[in-house]
Motif scaffolding. Structure first.
Motif, PDB file in Angstrom:
ATOM      1  N   SER A 240       0.833  -1.208   0.000  1.00  0.00           N
ATOM      2  CA  SER A 240       0.000   0.000   0.000  1.00  0.00           C
ATOM      3  C   SER A 240       0.865   1.254   0.000  1.00  0.00           C
ATOM      4  O   SER A 240       0.538   2.246  -0.670  1.00  0.00           O
ATOM      5  CB  SER A 240      -0.943   0.001   1.203  1.00  0.00           C
ATOM      6  N   LEU A 241       1.975   1.245   0.725  1.00  0.00           N
ATOM      7  CA  LEU A 241       2.875   2.404   0.728  1.00  0.00           C
ATOM      8  C   LEU A 241       3.563   2.566  -0.630  1.00  0.00           C
ATOM      9  O   LEU A 241       3.701   3.687  -1.135  1.00  0.00           O
ATOM     10  CB  LEU A 241       3.915   2.260   1.836  1.00  0.00           C
ATOM     11  N   SER A 242       4.010   1.474  -1.226  1.00  0.00           N
ATOM     12  CA  SER A 242       4.636   1.580  -2.545  1.00  0.00           C
ATOM     13  C   SER A 242       3.618   2.028  -3.587  1.00  0.00           C
ATOM     14  O   SER A 242       3.953   2.753  -4.529  1.00  0.00           O
ATOM     15  CB  SER A 242       5.258   0.241  -2.960  1.00  0.00           C
ATOM     16  N   TRP A 243       2.370   1.637  -3.401  1.00  0.00           N
ATOM     17  CA  TRP A 243       1.349   2.003  -4.379  1.00  0.00           C
ATOM     18  C   TRP A 243       0.982   3.479  -4.282  1.00  0.00           C
ATOM     19  O   TRP A 243       0.370   4.023  -5.206  1.00  0.00           O
ATOM     20  CB  TRP A 243       0.117   1.128  -4.208  1.00  0.00           C
ATOM     21  N   LEU A 244       1.349   4.134  -3.193  1.00  0.00           N
ATOM     22  CA  LEU A 244       1.176   5.577  -3.134  1.00  0.00           C
ATOM     23  C   LEU A 244       1.969   6.258  -4.251  1.00  0.00           C
ATOM     24  O   LEU A 244       1.534   7.264  -4.822  1.00  0.00           O
ATOM     25  CB  LEU A 244       1.634   6.126  -1.777  1.00  0.00           C
ATOM     26  N   ILE A 245       3.144   5.706  -4.563  1.00  0.00           N
ATOM     27  CA  ILE A 245       3.958   6.252  -5.638  1.00  0.00           C
ATOM     28  C   ILE A 245       3.232   6.093  -6.970  1.00  0.00           C
ATOM     29  O   ILE A 245       3.169   7.027  -7.784  1.00  0.00           O
ATOM     30  CB  ILE A 245       5.322   5.532  -5.694  1.00  0.00           C
ATOM     31  N   VAL A 246       2.662   4.918  -7.197  1.00  0.00           N
ATOM     32  CA  VAL A 246       1.938   4.683  -8.440  1.00  0.00           C
ATOM     33  C   VAL A 246       0.723   5.600  -8.538  1.00  0.00           C
ATOM     34  O   VAL A 246       0.435   6.188  -9.577  1.00  0.00           O
ATOM     35  CB  VAL A 246       1.508   3.202  -8.540  1.00  0.00           C
TER      36      VAL A 246
END
Length: 424
Positions: A240-246
């Motif tokens: 979920s944190l990495s998907w903030l970048i996306v």
């Protein structure tokens, strides 16, 4: 991007509340229920969102007919998706407690709402009604955040109440989007010929949608069958944190397709400027999160989630590349190359499936993170090669052009040119 940033802030708020209140086990159970149903909705969506966006961008008078035609088409699809979910859930949630499986079964009918919402939001994009589209995408997480806080304050915040809040907001957004479309277009007579044409476009995009869903979320779909709820919770936080970048750096992707479609050939410079802006934003955000991952997770989510930092660092490079790939894939949609776009995600899907099969059982969440990043990188490299081949642009056209980047907001919001022809 501003709306996406605000949405991310709300997601951070609800994520903290879930982590602090429910712990890794509760977060894992909630992720298992929501992700499984969401994935089934995407897999059975038939690419209807992209199809109606493209069709309405080319023919602004077709809205009412698209609405009625696709609503009828989605009714049997929704029934099939729910039936498939009932059959697959015991396998997909094999490592989870019985109450999590029961809750997932109760949540399955939301698939029908998800499919209809994809249709309505696709029509809004085809109308170039980006403000309403953004508003509805903000209202849903905002409503969920308010509901979570109210439940927490009342001492009733559980996995079950969180799932109910998600269902209620999904229904509210669907009603609001439908009302907007009805005011603009009304209900037209179902048009079988239009249905066949758009269904063919949708089927050509569906491979891309399915491949994208598998590449993005197969790890979260498979992990609950092999690892404990606590491990699912740790990995869910990292993703979920990495998907903030996306989400933030790729915010232009949903706008690029309809805007570039209506501009025809002149839309290519918009696609490339969006690609360069995506790399810039993603690089800055991803680099900062990579450096401060340990401190941020410890302060915000607590020491129980410290083991999420390394999987997060492994996911970040792939997240930046995947955000950039989404721009190029939407550029291919605008070129009427939906099947070409599918190839990139099919390769990513194959890499994801093979990697998880080989490494997940022994490598756990670290292996899942590494496999995902490799798959994301493969999707980007393939998408870049395919977009260059479809447009005939030289590689130097992909390099940054600062004046074009600065003019991009005006180009997105200005009067569009007439769309060009062509396609596969």
């Amino acid at each position: 991007m501003l709306v996406t940033a605000a949405t991310m802030a709300l997601g951070l708020l609800t994520g903290i509340l879930v982590a602090r209140t429910l712990g890794p086990d509760g977060r894992g159970a909630l992720a298992a229920v929501l992700t499984t149903t969401q994935l089934l909705g995407w897999l059975f969506g038939m690419g209807c969102g992209k199809a109606v966006t493209y069709a309405l961008s080319r023919d602004p008078a077709a809205g009412g007919r698209l609405l009625s035609t696709w609503t009828l088409m989605l009714i049997p699809v929704s029934a099939a998706a729910i039936a498939a979910g009932l059959f697959l859930l015991p396998t997909l949630l094999a490592a989870q407690p019985a109450d999590t499986l029961g809750l997932a079964r109760l949540y399955l009918p939301i698939i029908a709402l998800a499919l209809l919402s994809e249709l309505m939001l696709g029509l809004l994009l085809g109308d170039q009604d980006f403000r309403t589209f953004n508003a509805l995408n903000f209202i849903q997480p905002a409503g969920v955040a308010v509901a979570y806080l109210a439940l927490w304050a009342a001492g009733r915040f559980t996995v079950e109440s969180a799932v109910a809040a998600q269902a209620a907001m999904s229904a509210l957004v669907l009603v609001a989007a439908t009302a907007r479309i009805l005011r603009r277009h009304g209900i037209g007579r179902p048009d079988p010929a239009l249905g066949r044409r758009t269904a063919w476009y949708a089927l050509r995009t569906h491979g891309d949608v399915v491949g994208g869903v598998v590449t993005q979320r197969l790890d979260l779909l498979v992990i609950p069958a092999y690892l404990s709820a606590a491990q699912v919770g740790l990995y869910a936080l990292a993703t979920s944190l990495s998907w903030l970048i996306v989400s933030l750096s790729g915010a232009l992707a949903s706008v690029v397709m309809p805007a570039a479609t209506r501009r025809g050939r002149s839309g290519r410079e918009l696609v490339l400027a969006s690609l360069q802006a995506t790399f810039l934003v993603g690089g800055v955000l991803g680099g900062g999160l990579f450096v401060f991952a340990d401190i941020a997770i410890h302060i915000v989510y607590g020491p129980a989630f410290a083991a999420s930092a390394l999987p997060l660092r492994l996911l970040l490079p792939g997240a930046v590349l995947y955000a950039a790939a989404s721009i190029l894939l939407n550029g291919l949609y605008a070129e009427n190359r939906p099947f070409t776009a599918t190839m990139a995600h099919l390769l990513g899907m194959a890499a994801t499936m093979a990697g998880l099969l080989l490494f997940l059982r022994d490598g756990g969440i670290l292996a899942a993170a590494a496999v995902s990043t490799v798959a994301y990188a493969l999707v980007f490299l393939t998408a870049a090669a395919l977009y260059r081949r479809a447009t005939g642009l030289p590689w130097r056209a992909f390099l940054p052009d600062p004046p074009l980047l600065l003019s991009m907001p005006r180009r997105l919001l200005g009067r569009p040119l007439q769309a060009g022809a062509g396609g596969e």
